[in-house]
Design a protein around this motif. Structure first.
Motif, PDB file in Angstrom:
ATOM      1  N   GLU A 156      45.611  46.761  30.999  1.00 30.09           N
ATOM      2  CA  GLU A 156      44.640  46.083  31.767  1.00 30.09           C
ATOM      3  C   GLU A 156      45.182  44.476  31.989  1.00 30.09           C
ATOM      4  N   ARG A 157      46.034  43.799  31.293  1.00 29.80           N
ATOM      5  CA  ARG A 157      46.263  42.573  31.366  1.00 29.80           C
ATOM      6  C   ARG A 157      47.249  42.859  32.903  1.00 29.80           C
ATOM      7  N   LEU A 158      48.018  43.747  33.013  1.00 33.36           N
ATOM      8  CA  LEU A 158      48.908  43.797  33.890  1.00 33.36           C
ATOM      9  C   LEU A 158      48.296  43.656  35.446  1.00 33.36           C
ATOM     10  N   ILE A 159      46.936  44.096  35.591  1.00 31.28           N
ATOM     11  CA  ILE A 159      46.223  44.092  36.806  1.00 31.28           C
ATOM     12  C   ILE A 159      44.998  43.389  36.769  1.00 31.28           C
ATOM     13  N   SER A 160      44.767  42.500  35.603  1.00 32.11           N
ATOM     14  CA  SER A 160      43.583  41.380  35.843  1.00 32.11           C
ATOM     15  C   SER A 160      43.770  40.470  36.788  1.00 32.11           C
ATOM     16  N   LEU A 161      42.552  40.152  37.445  1.00 36.15           N
ATOM     17  CA  LEU A 161      42.524  39.286  38.601  1.00 36.15           C
ATOM     18  C   LEU A 161      41.991  38.012  38.137  1.00 36.15           C
ATOM     19  N   PRO A 162      42.125  36.943  38.931  1.00 35.40           N
ATOM     20  CA  PRO A 162      41.249  35.636  38.782  1.00 35.40           C
ATOM     21  C   PRO A 162      39.819  35.667  38.073  1.00 35.40           C
ATOM     22  N   GLY A 163      39.614  35.034  37.037  1.00 37.35           N
ATOM     23  CA  GLY A 163      38.335  35.176  36.247  1.00 37.35           C
ATOM     24  C   GLY A 163      37.939  36.295  35.319  1.00 37.35           C
ATOM     25  N   ASP A 164      39.068  37.112  35.501  1.00 37.65           N
ATOM     26  CA  ASP A 164      38.930  38.233  34.043  1.00 37.65           C
ATOM     27  C   ASP A 164      39.445  37.586  32.812  1.00 37.65           C
ATOM     28  N   ARG A 165      38.671  37.534  31.998  1.00 36.11           N
ATOM     29  CA  ARG A 165      39.201  37.202  30.668  1.00 36.11           C
ATOM     30  C   ARG A 165      40.463  37.969  30.114  1.00 36.11           C
ATOM     31  N   GLN A 166      40.795  38.869  30.606  1.00 34.29           N
ATOM     32  CA  GLN A 166      42.330  39.438  30.096  1.00 34.29           C
ATOM     33  C   GLN A 166      43.335  38.976  30.940  1.00 34.29           C
ATOM     34  N   ARG A 167      43.103  38.346  31.853  1.00 32.27           N
ATOM     35  CA  ARG A 167      44.361  37.612  32.917  1.00 32.27           C
ATOM     36  C   ARG A 167      45.130  36.674  31.810  1.00 32.27           C
ATOM     37  N   CYS A 168      46.483  36.691  31.962  1.00 27.96           N
ATOM     38  CA  CYS A 168      47.257  36.156  30.991  1.00 27.96           C
ATOM     39  C   CYS A 168      48.475  36.038  31.717  1.00 27.96           C
ATOM     40  N   ARG A 169      49.460  35.569  30.717  1.00 30.59           N
ATOM     41  CA  ARG A 169      50.924  35.154  31.282  1.00 30.59           C
ATOM     42  C   ARG A 169      51.480  36.542  31.974  1.00 30.59           C
ATOM     43  N   LEU A 170      51.246  37.480  31.166  1.00 28.58           N
ATOM     44  CA  LEU A 170      51.862  38.680  31.811  1.00 28.58           C
ATOM     45  C   LEU A 170      51.215  39.196  33.045  1.00 28.58           C
ATOM     46  N   SER A 171      49.913  38.851  33.438  1.00 24.56           N
ATOM     47  CA  SER A 171      49.253  39.227  34.644  1.00 24.56           C
ATOM     48  C   SER A 171      49.938  38.444  35.733  1.00 24.56           C
ATOM     49  N   ILE A 172      50.347  37.238  35.562  1.00 25.92           N
ATOM     50  CA  ILE A 172      50.814  36.513  36.745  1.00 25.92           C
ATOM     51  C   ILE A 172      52.150  36.922  36.763  1.00 25.92           C
ATOM     52  N   THR A 173      53.142  36.945  35.690  1.00 32.54           N
ATOM     53  CA  THR A 173      54.748  37.129  35.896  1.00 32.54           C
ATOM     54  C   THR A 173      54.970  38.523  36.316  1.00 32.54           C
ATOM     55  N   ALA A 174      53.985  39.334  36.347  1.00 27.42           N
ATOM     56  CA  ALA A 174      54.324  40.831  36.787  1.00 27.42           C
ATOM     57  C   ALA A 174      53.688  40.795  38.141  1.00 27.42           C
ATOM     58  N   GLN A 175      52.612  39.997  38.500  1.00 31.47           N
ATOM     59  CA  GLN A 175      51.919  40.301  39.705  1.00 31.47           C
ATOM     60  C   GLN A 175      52.557  39.521  41.076  1.00 31.47           C
ATOM     61  N   TYR A 176      53.208  38.491  40.760  1.00 31.06           N
ATOM     62  CA  TYR A 176      53.993  37.863  41.476  1.00 31.06           C
ATOM     63  C   TYR A 176      55.183  38.656  42.106  1.00 31.06           C
ATOM     64  N   LEU A 177      55.553  39.574  41.299  1.00 28.80           N
ATOM     65  CA  LEU A 177      56.952  40.232  41.531  1.00 28.80           C
ATOM     66  C   LEU A 177      56.703  41.622  42.162  1.00 28.80           C
ATOM     67  N   CYS A 178      55.632  42.212  41.568  1.00 28.30           N
ATOM     68  CA  CYS A 178      55.367  43.586  42.000  1.00 28.30           C
ATOM     69  C   CYS A 178      53.948  44.056  42.396  1.00 28.30           C
ATOM     70  N   HIS A 179      53.602  45.091  43.030  1.00 30.20           N
ATOM     71  CA  HIS A 179      52.483  45.644  43.263  1.00 30.20           C
ATOM     72  C   HIS A 179      52.299  46.547  42.147  1.00 30.20           C
ATOM     73  N   ILE A 180      51.250  46.527  41.668  1.00 32.04           N
ATOM     74  CA  ILE A 180      50.646  47.205  40.408  1.00 32.04           C
ATOM     75  C   ILE A 180      49.596  48.001  40.705  1.00 32.04           C
ATOM     76  N   LYS A 181      49.444  49.217  40.188  1.00 30.89           N
ATOM     77  CA  LYS A 181      48.634  50.228  40.375  1.00 30.89           C
ATOM     78  C   LYS A 181      48.211  50.937  39.021  1.00 30.89           C
ATOM     79  N   TYR A 182      47.087  50.801  38.486  1.00 34.44           N
ATOM     80  CA  TYR A 182      46.431  51.464  37.142  1.00 34.44           C
ATOM     81  C   TYR A 182      46.273  52.940  37.576  1.00 34.44           C
ATOM     82  N   CYS A 183      46.907  53.869  37.236  1.00 37.75           N
ATOM     83  CA  CYS A 183      46.892  55.032  37.269  1.00 37.75           C
ATOM     84  C   CYS A 183      45.973  55.854  36.747  1.00 37.75           C
ATOM     85  N   PHE A 184      45.762  55.918  35.304  1.00 38.43           N
ATOM     86  CA  PHE A 184      44.826  56.589  34.570  1.00 38.43           C
ATOM     87  C   PHE A 184      45.180  56.385  33.079  1.00 38.43           C
TER      88      PHE A 184
END
Length: 356
Positions: free
Chosen positions: A179-207
Motif C-alpha cells: 500500500e505504501r509503495l503506491i500511496s499518493l499525496p494526501g494518503d496517510r499511508q504515504r511515507c518515506r518508501l512511497s517517495i523513494t520508490a516512486q521517484y525511480l520506478c513506475h509501480i503497479k499494484y497487481c492483486f
C-alpha cells in the motif's frame, strides 16, 4: 492457444515438502504458496508468454512459482535460494527443465544478479523498450525491504544488474508495505518508501493474496507489486541523498514538515531550514504525507546544493542535537582540521532553476 510448456509429471509442492521433511522456518519468515492458480497469476504479470525472456526468481523455496515460470516458456530461469533444504527439490526441477533452469545456492542480498542474465541481450537505459529480463519472487518479509532499498540504490546509479537496462520486478510484499509503495499525496499511508520508490520506478499494484493462501498462514495479507525503473527519474540525484532527505522529512510524519527539515541541519542553522522552504515552495505547516513529488524534488536539490557548500552536513545522520558537535561548533559553523570556519554561506535560486 495454450502457451504453457508441459513439464513431465512431478510430485505436488506439498508432497515435495513431506518427501524432504521440510517445514517453514519462522526466523526466515517463510510462507509457501501451493495453489498453481495463484502462482500462475503472479507470473502472468511478467508476461502471458515468457518465450524469449530470462527470469531470475528470488527465494523459490519448494518451487511453486518456479513451475509456473517454466510452464510459460521462459528461455532461461535462474533461481536464487539461500535455504539448503530446498536445493534437492529444486535440482529435481532443474533436471527436468532441459537446461532452461540454473540453480544458485546463495543469499540474494549478496548475489551478483548480473550472472542471472545474458549481457548480450541488454538494452541501453535511454533506448525505448525494456530488456527481456524480469525478477519474480515471493519474498520473505524479513528481506523484502532490504532487497528493495538495495535495488533502488542500484537503479538510481544504473549500476550492478541494472547496467543491463530497466529490468522490471514482480514481487510480493506485506500488504501494508505494498500500500505504501503506491500511496499518493494526501494518503496517510504515504511515507518515506512511497517517495523513494516512486521517484525511480513506475509501480503497479497487481492483486492481493490472502494470508490463508499460504502455508503456514501469516497474520497479514500480501500484495503483489510490479516495479519498472523509469527512463527519466523524477529527481536526478542518487538514492541515498533522496532517501536521507525524505527520511528526515517523514521522521515526525504527523507534525509540520518544517520539524523534520530542522533535523537535517545543525540546531543553530535556522537559515538553512529557511533556504529549504524558500526554494522548494513548501508550506512549512503542511504534514509530510501531503507533499507532492515536486516538493520533495526541490527539497532534495536544495539540500544537495547546501551540502556542496557545507560538505560536513553529509557526515551527520541524526535526529539528536548533540551528534552535530563533532562537525560543527556552538554557532553551527563547520569545523575543519579542528578549526571553525566563519565565512558565511550564500545561496541563490539555482536549485529551483535546475528543478524546473
Amino acid at each position: 492457444m495454450n502457451s504453457k510448456r508441459i513439464l513431465p509429471p512431478l510430485p505436488t509442492v506439498a508432497h515435495i515438502l513431506k518427501l524432504y521433511n521440510v517445514q517453514a522456518r519462522k526466523h526466515l519468515a517463510q510462507n509457501f504458496l501451493f495453489d498453481p492458480k495463484i502462482t500462475d497469476r503472479i507470473v502472468s504479470y511478467a508476461g502471458s508468454d515468457l518465450a524469449g525472456r530470462e527470469i531470475c526468481e528470488i527465494g523459490p523455496g519448494p518451487g511453486g512459482i518456479t513451475r509456473s515460470i517454466l510452464r510459460r516458456n521462459a528461455d532461461l530461469l535462474s533461481v536464487v535460494e539461500k535455504d539448503a533444504r530446498f536445493i534437492p527439490s529444486l535440482q529435481m526441477l532443474a533436471d527436468v527443465a532441459q537446461d532452461r533452469m540454473r540453480l544458485h545456492h546463495a543469499d540474494i542480498l549478496d548475489f551478483d544478479a548480473k550472472t542471472a542474465f545474458s549481457e548480450n541481450k541488454a538494452v541501453p537505459w535511454m533506448e525505448s523498450g525494456l530488456p527481456q529480463f524480469c525478477f519474480i519472487g515471493n519474498l520473505p518479509f524479513n528481506i523484502s525491504l532490504p532487497l528493495l532499498f538495495k535495488y533502488l540504490d542500484d537503479i538510481s546509479h544504473r549500476r550492478g544488474v541494472f547496467e543491463l537496462g530497466r529490468i522490471p520486478s514482480v514481487l510480493t510484499f506485506q500488504y501494508e508495505v505494498a500500500e505504501r509503495l503506491i500511496s499518493l499525496p494526501g494518503d496517510r499511508q504515504r511515507c518515506r518508501l512511497s517517495i523513494t520508490a516512486q521517484y525511480l520506478c513506475h509501480i503497479k499494484y497487481c492483486f492481493t493474496i490472502y494470508g490463508s493462501s499460504f502455508v503456514p498462514a501469516p497474520k497479514v495479507n500480501v500484495g503483489v507489486v510490479k516495479l519498472v525503473p523509469k527512463q527519466h527519474f523524477d529527481i536526478q540525484l542518487p538514492f541515498r541523498t533522496v532517501d536521507h532527505v525524505v527520511k528526515h522529512v517523514f521522521h515526525l510524519r504527523q507534525a509540520y514538515c518544517v520539524k523534520g527539515l530542522r533535523s537535517l541541519f545543525p540546531p543553530q542553522r535556522d537559515d538553512l531550514v529557511a533556504q529549504m522552504i524558500k526554494v522548494s515552495g513548501v508550506n512549512p505547516e503542511m504534514p509530510p504525507y501531503k507533499l507532492y513529488m515536486s516538493h520533495f524534488r526541490d527539497l532534495c536539490y536544495t539540500f544537495d546544493e547546501i551540502c556542496e557548500k557545507i560538505p560536513q552536513i553529509r557526515e551527520v545522520d541524526t535526529y539528536s542535537d548533540k551528534d552535530w558537535k563533532k562537525y560543527f561548533d556552538e554557532h553551527g559553523e563547520p569545523i575543519v582540521e579542528g578549526k571553525s570556519l566563519t565565512h558565511p554561506v550564500r545561496f541563490n535560486d539555482s536549485a529551483r532553476e535546475r528543478a524546473t
